[in-house]
Design an enzyme around this catalytic site. Structure first.
Site, PDB file in Angstrom:
ATOM      1  N   ASP A   1       0.873  -1.186   0.000  1.00  0.00           N
ATOM      2  CA  ASP A   1       0.000   0.000   0.000  1.00  0.00           C
ATOM      3  C   ASP A   1       0.901   1.223   0.000  1.00  0.00           C
ATOM      4  OD1 ASP A   1      -2.294   1.673   0.308  1.00  0.00           O
ATOM      5  OD2 ASP A   1      -2.042   1.694   2.470  1.00  0.00           O
ATOM      6  N   SER A   2       0.300   2.387  -0.187  1.00  0.00           N
ATOM      7  CA  SER A   2       1.069   3.624  -0.114  1.00  0.00           C
ATOM      8  C   SER A   2       1.587   3.852   1.312  1.00  0.00           C
ATOM      9  CB  SER A   2       0.178   4.795  -0.498  1.00  0.00           C
ATOM     10  OG  SER A   2      -0.940   4.844   0.372  1.00  0.00           O
TER      11      SER A   2
ATOM     12  N   CYS B   1      -4.256  -1.313  -2.064  1.00  0.00           N
ATOM     13  CA  CYS B   1      -4.496   0.121  -2.175  1.00  0.00           C
ATOM     14  C   CYS B   1      -5.415   0.321  -3.377  1.00  0.00           C
ATOM     15  CB  CYS B   1      -3.162   0.823  -2.398  1.00  0.00           C
ATOM     16  SG  CYS B   1      -3.307   2.563  -2.810  1.00  0.00           S
TER      17      CYS B   1
ATOM     18  N   GLU C   1      -4.591   8.624   9.044  1.00  0.00           N
ATOM     19  CA  GLU C   1      -3.154   8.403   9.290  1.00  0.00           C
ATOM     20  C   GLU C   1      -2.697   9.162  10.532  1.00  0.00           C
ATOM     21  OE1 GLU C   1      -0.366   7.023   7.371  1.00  0.00           O
ATOM     22  OE2 GLU C   1      -1.561   6.117   5.779  1.00  0.00           O
TER      23      GLU C   1
ATOM     24  N   CYS D   1     -11.248   2.586  -0.146  1.00  0.00           N
ATOM     25  CA  CYS D   1      -9.899   2.957   0.281  1.00  0.00           C
ATOM     26  C   CYS D   1      -9.574   2.067   1.472  1.00  0.00           C
ATOM     27  CB  CYS D   1      -9.862   4.430   0.688  1.00  0.00           C
ATOM     28  SG  CYS D   1      -8.275   4.908   1.392  1.00  0.00           S
TER      29      CYS D   1
ATOM     30  N   HIS E   1      -7.850   2.463   3.940  1.00  0.00           N
ATOM     31  CA  HIS E   1      -7.796   3.129   5.247  1.00  0.00           C
ATOM     32  C   HIS E   1      -9.171   3.153   5.939  1.00  0.00           C
ATOM     33  CE1 HIS E   1      -3.997   4.681   3.797  1.00  0.00           C
ATOM     34  NE2 HIS E   1      -3.777   5.321   4.937  1.00  0.00           N
TER      35      HIS E   1
HETATM   36  N1  DGL Z   1      -5.034   3.244   1.089  1.00  0.00           N
HETATM   37  C1  DGL Z   1      -5.035   3.838  -0.204  1.00  0.00           C
HETATM   38  C2  DGL Z   1      -6.231   3.399  -1.012  1.00  0.00           C
HETATM   39  O1  DGL Z   1      -6.813   2.370  -0.758  1.00  0.00           O
HETATM   40  C3  DGL Z   1      -5.035   5.333  -0.274  1.00  0.00           C
HETATM   41  C4  DGL Z   1      -4.015   6.065   0.424  1.00  0.00           C
HETATM   42  C5  DGL Z   1      -3.314   7.090  -0.394  1.00  0.00           C
HETATM   43  O2  DGL Z   1      -3.925   7.999  -1.003  1.00  0.00           O
HETATM   44  O3  DGL Z   1      -2.118   6.984  -0.381  1.00  0.00           O
HETATM   45  O4  DGL Z   1      -6.578   4.075  -1.961  1.00  0.00           O
END
Ligand code: DGL
Length: 275
Positions: free
Chosen positions: A18-19, A81, A162, A194, A196
């Site tokens: 992931d990022s 991600c 975050e 997402c 997150h």
């Molecule tokens: N967790 C990432 C997603 O599912 C997004 C986070 C980011 O923008 O870096 O899109």
């Protein structure tokens, strides 16, 4: 959604990236469902958030990270991600070829939502990058004719989460201001597009008085991976597998935040793959 694979061994690890640390929600679901699999996680914390980056940049990061995970002999790579799944899945799949299976977090969710006939108007909330790609609307409409889709970029949510802002007054105010938008007024189900967002799922459920069908990718993707490994005879039975968690940029704050995203103890290690 998964490419074919001839060269992997069952005892090899599952790679997840992931990022940042949001993809740990997917890692947790995989660990819970497949406790005997070894996991190698990579959070590209040096380049987060991906939601604000160009498709070219995300493709480049995705290839480099996949190369790192292949060097660790991963049998399967999960793009945990949505932004990277939307912008770079095909590129990564081409790069990896038959060296590993590649799974994105979008297709299993689209299948799950399209399967349920009671979903007629689906809302999607995600980063700017995912919404800009329009991938959910395209795939959902292709999976079931007549399905209505309303997508909304909610860029503040990733940094808010975050930073540890969830389940408090501030997060509720931000979440409400997004969910109140006219675009989402007529939906009967909502995709948290997402990785997150599972952390704010309880607040979103509360906003809708628990009357909205809310789908996030973690559990759905874990089930998909279990099915793929079974079908390809790539399941393993390792006792107490030792997972590894890498980041491209290490800070104490990332280390602290991991406890919100991952069930269980973990130690972040810095892997400088950009040299
Ligand atoms: N967790 C990432 C997603 O599912 C997004 C986070 C980011 O923008 O870096 O899109």
């Amino acid at each position: 959604m998964a490419n074919s694979n001839n060269t992997s061994k069952a005892s090899n690890p599952i790679g997840i990236f992931d990022s940042g640390i949001g993809g740990l929600t997917v890692a947790t679901a995989i660990k819970d469902l497949l406790p005997n699999e070894k996991l190698i996680y990579f959070g590209d914390t040096a380049h987060l958030p991906y939601g604000e980056k160009s498709a070219d940049a995300i493709k480049y990061y995705g290839i480099r990270i996949s190369q790192f995970l292949l060097e660790q002999h991963c049998k399967l790579i999960v793009i945990a991600c949505n932004t990277a799944s939307a912008q770079a899945y095909e590129t990564i799949k081409d790069f990896v070829g038959n060296k590993a299976i590649v799974v994105n977090v979008i297709d299993p969710v689209v299948e799950e939502v399209a399967r349920h006939a009671q979903n007629k108007h689906v809302g999607v909330i995600a980063t700017k990058g995912t919404i800009r790609s329009d991938i959910y609307a395209r795939k959902l409409k292709a999976a079931r004719k007549g399905l209505e889709v309303s997508s909304l970029a909610t860029p503040l949510l990733v940094s808010m989460i975050e930073e540890g802002f969830f389940n408090n007054k501030i997060s509720r105010a931000v979440i409400h201001s997004y969910l109140e938008k006219p675009k989402l007024k007529k939906i009967d189900s909502l995709i948290l597009a997402c990785t997150h967002f599972p952390l704010i799922k309880p607040e979103i459920e509360e906003y809708y008085n628990h009357r909205m069908r809310i789908v996030d990718s973690a559990g759905v993707v874990a089930k998909e991976i279990a099915a793929i490994l079974k079908k390809k005879h790539l399941e393993t039975r390792l006792k107490n597998p030792k997972h590894r968690f890498y980041v491209s940029d290490y800070t104490d704050s990332f280390e602290k935040s991991t406890r919100f995203f991952f069930k269980g103890k973990l130690k972040l290690e810095k892997a400088d793959i950009w040299k």
